[in-house]
Enzyme design. Structure first.
Site, PDB file in Angstrom:
ATOM      1  N   GLY A 229      39.589  35.263  92.519  1.00  0.00           N
ATOM      2  CA  GLY A 229      39.050  34.318  91.527  1.00  0.00           C
ATOM      3  C   GLY A 229      38.335  33.129  92.140  1.00  0.00           C
ATOM      4  O   GLY A 229      37.645  33.223  93.162  1.00  0.00           O
ATOM      5  N   ASN A 296      44.121  24.787  94.273  1.00  0.00           N
ATOM      6  CA  ASN A 296      43.450  25.619  93.271  1.00  0.00           C
ATOM      7  C   ASN A 296      44.418  26.514  92.502  1.00  0.00           C
ATOM      8  O   ASN A 296      44.143  26.868  91.357  1.00  0.00           O
ATOM      9  CB  ASN A 296      42.378  26.476  93.978  1.00  0.00           C
ATOM     10  CG  ASN A 296      41.923  27.639  93.119  1.00  0.00           C
ATOM     11  OD1 ASN A 296      41.107  27.482  92.221  1.00  0.00           O
ATOM     12  ND2 ASN A 296      42.493  28.822  93.340  1.00  0.00           N
ATOM     13  N   GLY A 298      46.829  28.151  90.112  1.00  0.00           N
ATOM     14  CA  GLY A 298      47.154  27.715  88.756  1.00  0.00           C
ATOM     15  C   GLY A 298      47.520  28.916  87.907  1.00  0.00           C
ATOM     16  O   GLY A 298      47.126  30.046  88.201  1.00  0.00           O
ATOM     17  N   TYR A 361      49.738  23.908  79.615  1.00  0.00           N
ATOM     18  CA  TYR A 361      48.593  23.934  80.547  1.00  0.00           C
ATOM     19  C   TYR A 361      47.790  22.639  80.447  1.00  0.00           C
ATOM     20  O   TYR A 361      47.436  22.025  81.462  1.00  0.00           O
ATOM     21  CB  TYR A 361      47.733  25.147  80.202  1.00  0.00           C
ATOM     22  CG  TYR A 361      46.575  25.405  81.146  1.00  0.00           C
ATOM     23  CD1 TYR A 361      46.780  25.988  82.393  1.00  0.00           C
ATOM     24  CD2 TYR A 361      45.267  25.103  80.761  1.00  0.00           C
ATOM     25  CE1 TYR A 361      45.711  26.247  83.246  1.00  0.00           C
ATOM     26  CE2 TYR A 361      44.194  25.355  81.603  1.00  0.00           C
ATOM     27  CZ  TYR A 361      44.424  25.930  82.841  1.00  0.00           C
ATOM     28  OH  TYR A 361      43.363  26.185  83.679  1.00  0.00           O
TER      29      TYR A 361
END
Ligand code: NAD
Length: 456
Positions: A229, A296, A298, A361
């Site tokens: 990603g 990064n 997550g 989130y």
């Protein structure tokens, strides 16, 4: 999943149909390639509000674009046209416009912003850039503060109407050379999906000269969640810029992490970033320290709050926020981040705008923004390290490919560029914030969202 609508509207029948039905017409964005590192065309340098005292000419000269300067700010034809570095600069479409509005102090002078841009807007090339330069708000002059704040509404509105893949951003600055890395980024194909942003640049002297092609040579960068990603794209872009990259991911993703690391000539570190001793293990794995720390990794565990068990809440807060706080604290306390270091964390527009089903989130990503704003001045003063965040919008990844079709289409189109971003767009923004010459960019949360209409 490919954006088929974008491909369809790039065809003649697709364009015709979209226009007849009043549907969005996204422009194919021009992104950076080694063969095409600069925008196609020249840079038009305009001024509003009188001379500002910024020494912009040498900085703009290093953007790779030839510059035409209109010193009056009243547009072509009435300006003095002092410099045309490229033979055809005055006759081709500008690929970029820089409007220095730092001298605007009252409403009359604000009219010069209109006078400068109104005549040139139609000629700005597709995928072109408009960068407005503003001054910090003056707490002792509410007229200056009013019109300098007005520039934000101006830039955000223009970004929403300009179309054709063109972007509009505002940079607040006091020193042109401290803003060089920022202007180079915004005036390049690397910022294709960054629009409608207000970026504050301090006055710190930039670090020593860096290799213009591989500015991160000799630097070590750790990227969490880099097995795939956005993280993998960040690792690749930092490696392109010369960094030795350490790809960190969970043990279950070890195979992918090693594959990415091998491809980039870097190394892999497999651990769960939520482990209480993650910071210590990173420091042990990098005994010589590191220069760039990219948070990064997550996760999402979406559910409306009314249906959300505590475990879904805590797992998201733990990966996205608590582990970022813990590892940052541990690495700074150990002195593992070298002077001149960079920390870039990952927020999200969901944390700025809010999103149904994402209270966990959204809270975690807003927390990242709070962390950045509070820690940035202290980390710079005490460790010589900057702390910033990227806030991605809709980015085309496996995560967003799994979103149901209708919501996915809405996410893709509800921004000024009418399309999703690519992982490389977040990666290029991260590379700019990680650049040795970006020391004056600190405490910023920069959205990479094509100017999403959500939370704009
Ligand atoms: P992704 O799910 O494709 O990749 C995330 C990576 O993080 C995975 O490789 C995963 O194994 C790793 N990871 C998860 N938990 C970890 C842990 N405890 N320890 C170590 N590694 C861990 O996600 P992505 O779409 O590439 O997103 C990357 C970041 O960008 C995330 O922080 C995400 O919240 C943020 N973001 C993404 C989007 C988007 O549109 N894709 C939008 C806004 C923000």
């Amino acid at each position: 999943m490919a954006d088929r609508y974008l491909s369809f509207t790039a065809t003649a029948p697709g364009r015709f149909l979209a226009s007849r039905l009043g549907l969005p017409q996204p422009a194919a964005l021009s992104r950076w390639t080694a063969e095409r590192p600069h925008l196609d065309g020249h840079l038009l340098h305009l001024t509003a509000g009188g001379p500002s005292g910024l020494d912009l000419a040498p900085v703009l000269a290093r953007t790779g674009l030839s510059t035409t300067t209109e010193t009056t700010g009243a547009g072509p034809g009435t300006g003095t046209g002092t410099e045309a570095a490229g033979a055809t600069a005055g006759t081709t479409r500008p690929a970029a416009v820089v409007l220095d509005a730092t001298g605007v102090r009252d409403v009359d002078a604000l009219a010069e912003v209109h006078a400068a841009l109104h005549p040139v807007l139609r000629s700005v090339a597709a995928s072109g850039r408009i960068v407005v330069l503003g001054a910090p708000l003056d707490a002792r002059d509410h007229h200056q503060a009013a019109v300098q704040q007005a520039l934000e509404g101006f830039v955000r509105s223009l970004g929403k109407e300009i179309g054709r893949g063109r972007t509009v951003n505002l940079v607040r600055l006091t020193d042109a050379s401290a803003a060089e890395s920022t202007l180079r980024f915004l005036l390049s194909p690397k910022s294709a999906y960054v629009s409608g942003q207000v970026i504050g640049v301090g006055a710190e002297a930039p670090d020593g000269p860096a290799d213009p092609v591989r500015p991160l040579v000799g630097r070590t960068a750790l990227v969490t969640g880099a097995a795939r990603g956005i993280g993998a794209a960040v690792a690749e872009t930092l490696a392109r810029d010369g960094a030795h990259v350490v790809v960190l991911d969970v043990p279950q993703a070890a195979e992918d992490a090693h594959r990415v690391a091998a491809r980039l000539g870097g190394s892999a570190l497999t651990l769960d970033i939520t482990a209480a001793d993650a910071g210590e293990r990173i420091a042990a794995g990098l005994p010589d320290g590191l220069d760039i720390l990219i948070h990064n990794a997550g996760v999402t565990r979406d559910r409306r709050l009314v249906n959300m068990p505590a475990e879904r809440w805590s797992s998201v807060l733990d990966v996205n926020l608590a582990s970022v706080l813990r590892t940052t604290d541990a690495l700074l306390a150990k002195g593992a981040l070298r002077t001149g270091g960079r920390i870039v964390a990952t927020a999200s527009i969901a944390g700025l705008a809010g999103n149904a089903g994402q209270t966990n989130y959204g809270a975690s990503k807003a927390g990242v923004a709070g962390l950045v704003r509070s820690l940035a001045p202290r980390a710079l003063a005490e460790h010589g390290v900057t702390v910033n965040a990227v806030a991605p919008g809709f980015i085309e990844t496996r995560m967003t490919a799994a979103v149901p079709l209708f919501i996915r289409e809405a996410g893709r189109r509800m921004n000024s560029l009418a399309q999703g971003g690519l992982p490389v767009d977040v990666a290029e923004t991260t590379a700019w914030l990680s650049h040795p010459a970006s020391g004056a960019v600190n405490g910023q949360v920069v959205r990479v969202c094509g100017q999403s209409l959500l939370g704009a």
